[in-house]
Motif scaffolding. Structure first.
Motif, short mmCIF file in Angstrom:
data_model
loop_
_atom_site.label_atom_id
_atom_site.label_comp_id
_atom_site.label_asym_id
_atom_site.label_seq_id
_atom_site.Cartn_x
_atom_site.Cartn_y
_atom_site.Cartn_z
N THR A 10 0.85 -1.16 -0.21
CA THR A 10 0.06 -0.05 -0.14
C THR A 10 0.71 1.13 0.04
O THR A 10 0.32 2.44 -0.14
CB THR A 10 -0.98 -0.11 1.22
N SER A 11 2.10 1.06 0.15
CA SER A 11 3.05 2.35 0.11
C SER A 11 3.39 2.90 -1.07
O SER A 11 3.95 4.07 -1.13
CB SER A 11 4.22 2.08 1.02
N LEU A 12 2.84 2.25 -2.11
CA LEU A 12 3.24 2.74 -3.61
C LEU A 12 1.94 3.19 -4.09
O LEU A 12 0.85 2.72 -3.99
CB LEU A 12 3.94 1.76 -4.46
N ASN A 13 1.91 4.46 -4.68
CA ASN A 13 0.97 4.85 -5.44
C ASN A 13 0.32 3.96 -6.64
O ASN A 13 1.32 3.86 -7.62
CB ASN A 13 1.19 6.46 -5.99
N PRO A 14 -0.83 3.38 -6.61
CA PRO A 14 -1.33 2.50 -7.48
C PRO A 14 -1.44 3.17 -9.27
O PRO A 14 -1.25 2.35 -10.00
CB PRO A 14 -2.70 2.05 -7.11
N VAL A 15 -1.32 4.50 -9.18
CA VAL A 15 -1.76 5.05 -10.47
C VAL A 15 -0.50 5.45 -11.11
O VAL A 15 -0.82 6.25 -12.36
CB VAL A 15 -2.82 6.07 -10.30
N PHE A 16 0.57 5.46 -10.82
CA PHE A 16 1.80 6.03 -11.26
C PHE A 16 2.66 4.70 -11.65
O PHE A 16 2.85 3.70 -10.48
CB PHE A 16 2.55 6.95 -10.77
N GLN A 62 7.50 7.23 -9.86
CA GLN A 62 7.73 7.29 -8.33
C GLN A 62 9.16 7.24 -8.08
O GLN A 62 9.45 8.13 -6.92
CB GLN A 62 6.99 6.12 -7.81
N TYR A 77 3.47 -0.96 -13.35
CA TYR A 77 2.66 -0.26 -12.24
C TYR A 77 2.83 -1.14 -11.06
O TYR A 77 3.11 -2.26 -11.29
CB TYR A 77 1.10 -0.13 -12.70
#
Lengths: 324, 340
Positions: free
Chosen positions: B106-112, B117, B156
């Motif tokens: 959950t610590s990575l942004n799912p849409v980039f 990142q 992603y």
């Protein structure tokens, strides 16, 4: 992706077909007749019978239905009973007006809703958020036509800032240069588009506020802060991009809502669009116009939700990859 | 002794709970030093303040409800992070001091894309162009041992496994070459085999890049293999601090003793004996016990422990203050008799 699209389009066609069928049945089930003499204009029954025959209303219902579908398949929408012109022409005049109104309202709804929702989330539970929360709840709760009448009274009647109805000024419009004609159109568009847009924007703002608040506490937002990004970038890029996803769903849902709302708003502002045309046609039992209007409205709604699905796939990489 | 990087003194991070019904003293007077190239381990059970300590270091505590009390002091190479202007603080975050988190899912942004990142910090802090930052991201992915980095850079997060995502997190944290890396339970959410790989990777990168690492964990097995010095935390305080070999050889605080006895071992003389556990659980941060905060769970506790809070006492071995313990047993060693 291609198979998905084909399947989706087939389903859309089926929906439009179902809408045509149900509208046809409901119209003929509903009380009233197109050529019934009303109280103060007595018509000779022989004339009524001739008219009914002329428009094929004396045939059996299944036969009428089959004939209508056949004509529809050839792109023929028939002749209006009341307007004395082809239905296609009447729709051709009305649809662009409605699309301009609904399109502007949609843009207003999304932009205002997004801006207020993000602003509220950034100041959650503080005074600006609470005040806007009440304002959006109010706007979201009032009937569209009531808001339209209110704006009409205040800005059209009392302050006289905006015209009270119509698409253009009937007197001077034709004589204006291009820029003047555009300004005249926008001037007439302002109140109805605001009426329709504000009600939608209030709902969108409430939706977007909730979406932002949910996203802002996610781990990846903390990661973005830990990276040393400016707070602006954290909120407007990392959080907002994720909070936009539910808005795309909302876009698909709000299109039919706007079209329905347009019926009332067009009525209030004497806006010669689909809604006004349809409402008048219903009162006159003008079957071909009602059927054609229902068909084109359902087509628009179906196209809108198709567009929302495609947008969703673009906005969310997780969906994009699954579809491939 | 090597150069002093980070000096933390009397760090107190409190949270105002809902409806203001009390203050959670999550971190309550923590002090430690971190030297260049050193690895510091912070251990303790859940709820003892490890994560809040690490988040406080970068001032990532959500305020409100949290706040770091005045009088606390976090100094990175002479700059007090607690009085720094937001802009100067941002210039440190992700650049001089970076952090990896417990949950790579959950610590990575799912849409980039992961490349974007990783590149972001390099663009923000080092003014790299997009192209250069992308090349840098590929380089970092190679460094953390992600196979096929040229392809992975455009992937992603959901296309990667948990272990790969944690590698990406590490790449993201290290892209600006920080002096301090804070790793908050970096392997807890991963499979055991992946855990070993990630720890190995962190060790290798520390050797190559020469940064200091603060490793937060509840797993003493991890501490034994990787850490120079251990800080044992209980109830928002440091209860024992010692160089790793010393701590394992001579644990002095009953809590440390209990933690070490709770580690399953294959080489014990009685392998069929029931595994030790410390009775009870960490009390709520809104109501730490009076006196020694560990006394309700301590097998040795006597009257003094229930009323008088022990300070950190020097255990007197090696350099001064190299092994300190917050326990009255140090003042009255005769009371250390093994309980049944």
């Amino acid at each position: 992706m291609a198979t998905w699209l084909v399947r989706r389009v087939a389903a859309s066609l089926a929906i439009v077909f179902a809408v045509v069928t149900f509208t046809f049945l409901l119209l003929h089930l509903a009380p009233g007749e197109p050529f019934l003499p009303s109280g103060d204009t007595p018509i000779d029954p022989a004339v009524v019978a001739r008219l009914r025959h002329q428009f094929g209303l004396d045939q059996s219902l299944p036969l009428q239905y089959a004939k209508y579908l056949g004509a529809l398949a050839h792109g023929q929408l028939g002749e209006s009973f009341a307007l004395h012109r082809p239905v296609a022409d009447a729709l051709g005049d009305a649809i662009p007006n409605t699309l301009v109104l609904v399109g502007t309202a949609l843009v207003l709804e999304l932009l205002l809703g997004l801006a207020f929702g993000v602003y509220q989330a950034a100041r959650a539970r503080r005074l600006p958020d609470v005040a806007l929360g009440y304002a959006t709840l109010f706007l979201n709760s009032v009937p569209t036509f009531w808001l339209g009448l209110l704006l009409l009274l205040v800005f059209g009647e009392a302050l006289r800032w905006f015209p009270v109805g119509g698409v253009v000024d009937p007197v001077v419009h034709a004589s204006l240069p291009w820029a003047g004609r555009t300004a005249d159109r926008l001037w007439h568009l302002a109140l109805p588009a605001l009426t329709l847009g504000c009600v939608g924007a209030a709902g969108t703002a409430r939706y977007e506020r909730a979406a932002m608040l949910e996203v802002i506490n996610q781990d990846y937002v903390r990661t973005a802060r830990a990276k040393g990004l400016p707070e602006r970038r954290v909120v407007l890029v990392h959080a907002l991009r994720n909070a936009l996803l539910p808005l795309v769903t909302l876009f698909g849902l709000s299109f039919p809502f706007l079209l329905t709302g347009a019926v009332l708003v067009e009525w209030v502002f004497a806006w010669p669009g689909m809604g006004k045309l349809t409402a008048e046609a219903i009162f006159r039992r003008d079957y071909p116009v009602v059927l054609a209007a229902a068909t084109s409205a359902s087509t628009m709604v179906v196209l809108g939700s198709l567009l929302a699905d495609v947008l969703y796939a673009i906005a969310d990489p997780r969906i994009r990859v699954h579809g491939e | 002794m090597t150069e002093l990087l980070l000096r933390v003194r009397d760090l107190r991070t409190y949270f105002v709970t809902e409806q203001g019904r009390g203050t959670a003293r999550a971190v309550d007077g923590v002090s430690f030093d971190l030297h260049a190239g050193e690895t510091l381990g912070i251990v303790g059970e859940s709820g003892c303040g490890k994560t809040v300590t690490s988040l406080s270091l970068l001032r990532l505590i959500p305020e409100p409800p949290g706040h770091i009390l005045p009088g606390s002091f976090i100094e990175l190479e002479g700059r007090n992070l607690l009085t720094l202007a937001p802009k100067a603080l941002r210039a440190i975050r992700g650049n001089e001091m970076a952090m990896i988190f417990q949950e790579p899912m959950t610590s990575l942004n799912p849409v980039f894309t992961v490349g974007d990142q990783i590149a972001e910090a390099a663009i923000v802090h080092q003014g790299l162009s997009r192209r250069a930052a992308r090349a840098r991201a590929i380089e970092m992915l190679k460094l953390v041992g992600l196979p096929d980095p040229e392809t992975r850079v455009d992937h992603y997060p959901h296309q990667l496994s948990g272990g790969m995502r944690q590698r990406v997190m590490i790449a993201m944290a290290l892209v600006c070459g920080p002096k301090v890396l804070i790793a908050d339970e970096p392997t807890t959410a991963l499979d055991v085999t992946i855990q070993a790989q990630i720890l190995e990777l962190l060790n290798r990168l520390q050797d190559e890049l020469g940064m200091a690492v603060i490793l937060i964990t509840h797993d003493l097995g991890i501490v034994a293999g990787t850490v120079d010095r251990v800080l044992v935390m209980y109830a928002g305080q440091v209860v024992e601090s010692a160089p790793t070999p010393e701590l394992f050889a001579r644990p002095l605080h009953p809590y440390t003793e209990g933690l070490l006895a709770s580690v399953p071992r294959l080489d014990t003389p009685h392998p069929r004996r029931r595994l030790h556990s410390i009775p009870g659980q960490v009390p709520a941060a809104t109501a730490w016990p009076a006196g020694c905060r560990f006394h309700p769970r301590c097998p040795y506790a006597w009257d003094r422990c229930t009323v008088e809070e022990p300070p950190l006492l020097d255990a007197g071995k090696g350099e001064p203050a190299s092994h300190v313990v917050r326990c009255w047993l140090l003042a009255e060693p005769a009371r250390r008799t093994r309980q049944p």
